[in-house]
Design an enzyme around this catalytic site. Structure first.
Site, PDB file in Angstrom:
ATOM      1  N   ALA A 170       1.306   4.311  -2.031  1.00 22.46           N
ATOM      2  CA  ALA A 170       1.190   5.706  -2.497  1.00 22.46           C
ATOM      3  C   ALA A 170       1.135   6.678  -1.324  1.00 22.46           C
ATOM      4  O   ALA A 170       0.513   6.374  -0.315  1.00 22.46           O
ATOM      5  CB  ALA A 170      -0.063   5.860  -3.343  1.00 22.46           C
TER       6      ALA A 170
ATOM      7  N   ASP B  76      -0.256   0.069  -5.312  1.00 14.86           N
ATOM      8  CA  ASP B  76      -1.409   0.705  -4.685  1.00 14.86           C
ATOM      9  C   ASP B  76      -2.645   0.354  -5.511  1.00 14.86           C
ATOM     10  O   ASP B  76      -2.543  -0.243  -6.581  1.00 14.86           O
ATOM     11  CB  ASP B  76      -1.237   2.223  -4.541  1.00 14.86           C
ATOM     12  CG  ASP B  76      -1.973   2.766  -3.314  1.00 14.86           C
ATOM     13  OD1 ASP B  76      -1.346   3.022  -2.268  1.00 14.86           O
ATOM     14  OD2 ASP B  76      -3.218   2.920  -3.404  1.00 14.86           O
TER      15      ASP B  76
ATOM     16  N   CYS C 107       0.888  -1.179   0.000  1.00 12.84           N
ATOM     17  CA  CYS C 107       0.000   0.000   0.000  1.00 12.84           C
ATOM     18  C   CYS C 107       0.919   1.220   0.000  1.00 12.84           C
ATOM     19  O   CYS C 107       1.164   1.827   1.038  1.00 12.84           O
ATOM     20  CB  CYS C 107      -0.881  -0.001   1.238  1.00 12.84           C
ATOM     21  SG  CYS C 107      -2.108  -1.291   1.245  1.00 12.84           S
TER      22      CYS C 107
ATOM     23  N   CYS D 184      -0.722   5.111  10.589  1.00 17.96           N
ATOM     24  CA  CYS D 184      -0.549   6.475  11.110  1.00 17.96           C
ATOM     25  C   CYS D 184      -1.701   6.793  12.056  1.00 17.96           C
ATOM     26  O   CYS D 184      -2.399   7.793  11.886  1.00 17.96           O
ATOM     27  CB  CYS D 184      -0.420   7.502   9.989  1.00 17.96           C
ATOM     28  SG  CYS D 184      -1.769   7.487   8.816  1.00 17.96           S
TER      29      CYS D 184
ATOM     30  N   GLY E 289       4.307   6.954  -1.858  1.00 11.93           N
ATOM     31  CA  GLY E 289       5.622   6.333  -2.075  1.00 11.93           C
ATOM     32  C   GLY E 289       6.645   6.563  -0.988  1.00 11.93           C
ATOM     33  O   GLY E 289       7.785   6.091  -1.112  1.00 11.93           O
TER      34      GLY E 289
HETATM   35  C1  SAM Z   1      -1.266   4.882   4.705  1.00  8.11           C
HETATM   36  S1  SAM Z   1      -1.428   5.047   2.983  1.00  8.11           S
HETATM   37  C2  SAM Z   1       0.148   4.549   2.390  1.00  8.11           C
HETATM   38  C3  SAM Z   1       1.237   5.569   2.542  1.00  8.11           C
HETATM   39  C4  SAM Z   1       2.528   5.121   1.900  1.00  8.11           C
HETATM   40  N1  SAM Z   1       2.978   3.850   2.392  1.00  8.11           N
HETATM   41  C5  SAM Z   1       3.650   6.128   2.038  1.00  8.11           C
HETATM   42  O1  SAM Z   1       4.529   5.940   2.851  1.00  8.11           O
HETATM   43  O2  SAM Z   1       3.642   7.113   1.300  1.00  8.11           O
HETATM   44  C6  SAM Z   1      -2.406   3.673   2.576  1.00  8.11           C
HETATM   45  C7  SAM Z   1      -2.553   3.422   1.096  1.00  8.11           C
HETATM   46  O3  SAM Z   1      -3.268   2.204   0.938  1.00  8.11           O
HETATM   47  C8  SAM Z   1      -3.931   2.262  -0.291  1.00  8.11           C
HETATM   48  N2  SAM Z   1      -4.927   1.170  -0.304  1.00  8.11           N
HETATM   49  C9  SAM Z   1      -6.137   1.127   0.293  1.00  8.11           C
HETATM   50  N3  SAM Z   1      -6.709  -0.065   0.050  1.00  8.11           N
HETATM   51  C10 SAM Z   1      -5.846  -0.789  -0.702  1.00  8.11           C
HETATM   52  C11 SAM Z   1      -5.876  -2.098  -1.275  1.00  8.11           C
HETATM   53  N4  SAM Z   1      -6.921  -2.897  -1.091  1.00  8.11           N
HETATM   54  N5  SAM Z   1      -4.827  -2.488  -2.001  1.00  8.11           N
HETATM   55  C12 SAM Z   1      -3.749  -1.683  -2.189  1.00  8.11           C
HETATM   56  N6  SAM Z   1      -3.671  -0.436  -1.664  1.00  8.11           N
HETATM   57  C13 SAM Z   1      -4.704   0.005  -0.934  1.00  8.11           C
HETATM   58  C14 SAM Z   1      -4.482   3.660  -0.329  1.00  8.11           C
HETATM   59  O4  SAM Z   1      -4.752   4.049  -1.657  1.00  8.11           O
HETATM   60  C15 SAM Z   1      -3.341   4.462   0.305  1.00  8.11           C
HETATM   61  O5  SAM Z   1      -2.527   5.019  -0.677  1.00  8.11           O
END
Ligand code: SAM
EC number: 2.1.1.176
Length: 452
Positions: free
Chosen positions: A267, A289, A265, A387, A269
């Site tokens: 984005a 993502d 997950c 977070c 990044g």
């Molecule tokens: C906490 S954010 C990630 C932040 C990222 N790791 C960073 O450090 O920049 C969680 C991410 O999970 C993604 N997400 C939510 N459900 C998901 C799924 N079923 N599969 C993959 N990504 C998912 C969201 O789009 C979001 O970008």
């Protein structure tokens, strides 16, 4: 202020979009700042502060308005209640704006928006608040602690009640206080392109105020810039915006050259990019993502930073990718969560979250963990992070992982600064709390997949 644009009118439009139409504040803010990038720095700063302030302090502002208005905010026309919120925010929180200007501009805006008949009402409520602003009655902290914290820090009751069950009163108060006060932007040096010392010099030469991080020599807190993505140092990919709590993930991951990493997950990044940098061009980071919109954000950052050992893929983490079973040395599961550790930056998240949504998130976290834990090689590492500060998304998920899968917790102490060492870091996890730590609220656990 600029003659061509009425900044308060722009703020009103943003508040309607965010509060009344339920759009995300950071998206509305980014789009608006992009549209009005020609505004003078001070106008942009005013626009940002007033919008974020009204969103962030909404419960507090409505509490004040309802004390001085016969018509309650819930019964007002949306345009009028937001004009009043703007007026009260300026009166209560912006020393640089004279009270009379806040009131007069609110009245003018009401007329401009077609509410000529309500100009007396707007004027009356705001004048009344100005006259009594040192005499506002707040809930008594001893008799109504939940209401007191809720109004004073504009936090929905259910979250306060939940936190008071998990932390003591002073800890909850300091999480809330810090989240409202701390607006610094944390950045990480892209060491592939520049050293931290050189970056500091570059930023100062661009007129930015730079403060060294207390945790990492490659991190800084910056302020005083106008439009971050217009800065040459940003465009050249010399740094990435990232909170220090999030940088800690890549330290705890402790990658070695040629490691295969899957960030499920990813984005926009943050962690993938940091880990790819630590791999110094070796190995591979597979950064995933859910949507193309999200993966585009990762690609933009990857290309700007000049990262070459990273592939970006659209993939749903709840669906098993058979090709990845036992493929990765490291899996990063930085999962969707209630986000209540970043309420200082995403000012509307606290109103959008509900108890039901939060319960669903715990289930989703487990659903994803069930799938992606399979990608870790025997002896490989799984990092679970969020977070947020809620125990059911954090410590309770750690227990669940240990019960469900063949993984063991692994001490964090060799990877993190000694000032963060504690009983839990020795075991293998850390809960960063805003106020206790100078970071976002963040949780990280490190697991190793048992060999047999
Ligand atoms: C906490 S954010 C990630 C932040 C990222 N790791 C960073 O450090 O920049 C969680 C991410 O999970 C993604 N997400 C939510 N459900 C998901 C799924 N079923 N599969 C993959 N990504 C998912 C969201 O789009 C979001 O970008």
């Amino acid at each position: 202020m600029s003659n061509s644009v009425n900044v308060r009118e722009v703020v009103l439009a943003m508040l309607i979009e965010i509060i009344e139409e339920d759009n995300y504040s950071h998206i509305v803010m980014n789009q608006t700042l992009k549209k009005y990038q020609y505004l003078e720095k001070k106008d942009r700063a005013f626009l940002q502060r007033l919008t974020e302030g009204c969103v962030e302090q909404r419960i507090h502002l409505d509490y004040i308005i309802d004390q001085f208005s016969k018509v309650k905010t819930t019964k007002m026309k949306p345009v009028i209640r937001n004009i009043l919120r703007m007026g009260v925010y300026q009166i209560k929180f912006m020393d640089g704006v004279p009270d009379s200007a806040a009131c007069n501009e609110a009245v003018k805006l009401a007329v401009k928006k077609g509410f000529h008949t309500l100009k007396g009402f707007v004027n009356g409520v705001l004048r009344n608040i100005i006259r009594n602003k040192d005499d506002i009655k707040y809930p008594d902290v001893d008799k109504e602690p939940v209401k007191y914290l809720s109004v004073w820090y504009s936090m929905p009751d259910w979250i306060i009640i939940k936190w008071l069950n998990e932390y003591d009163f002073n800890t909850v108060k300091s999480i809330l206080e810090y989240s409202l006060a701390n607006k610094a932007t944390s950045i990480r040096t892209n060491k592939l392109k520049i050293s931290p010392e050189q970056l500091e010099e570059r930023l100062i030469s661009e007129g930015v105020t730079v403060q060294k991080s207390e945790l990492f020599d490659y991190a800084f807190k910056i302020s005083g810039y106008n439009y971050l993505s217009h800065m040459n140092s940003f465009q050249e990919g010399l740094f990435q915006v990232q909170d220090e709590s999030s940088m800690l993930v890549s330290e705890i991951a402790n990658v070695r050259e040629n490691n295969i990493v899957i960030d499920v997950c990813a984005a926009p990044g943050g962690k993938s990019l940091h880990i790819a940098e630590k791999l110094k061009g070796t190995g591979k980071v597979i950064s995933r993502d859910l949507t193309e919109y999200k993966t585009e954000l990762i690609i933009e950052n990857r290309d700007r930073l000049g990262i070459t050992n990273m592939t970006v893929e659209v993939a749903d983490a709840t669906e098993l990718d058979k090709n990845c079973i036992e493929y990765a040395d490291l899996v990063i599961a930085d999962l969707p969560c209630s986000g209540l550790g970043v309420i200082g930056k995403k000012t509307d998240i606290k109103y959008k979250m509900t108890k039901e949504k939060q319960d669903e998130l715990v289930l989703m976290q487990r659903q994803i963990l069930k799938v992606v834990s399979q990608y870790v090689k025997k002896g490989g590492t799984l990092i679970y992070s969020t977070c947020t500060v809620n125990r059911d998304e954090n410590e309770e998920n750690v227990k669940w992982i240990l019960d469900e899968f063949d993984f063991s917790l692994d001490s964090l102490d060799s990877y993190i600064p000694s000032k963060l060492h504690s009983e839990t870091t020795k075991k293998g996890y850390i809960q960063l709390l805003p106020g206790e730590h100078d970071t976002d609220g963040f949780f990280i656990a490190r697991f190793v997949r048992n060999k047999e």
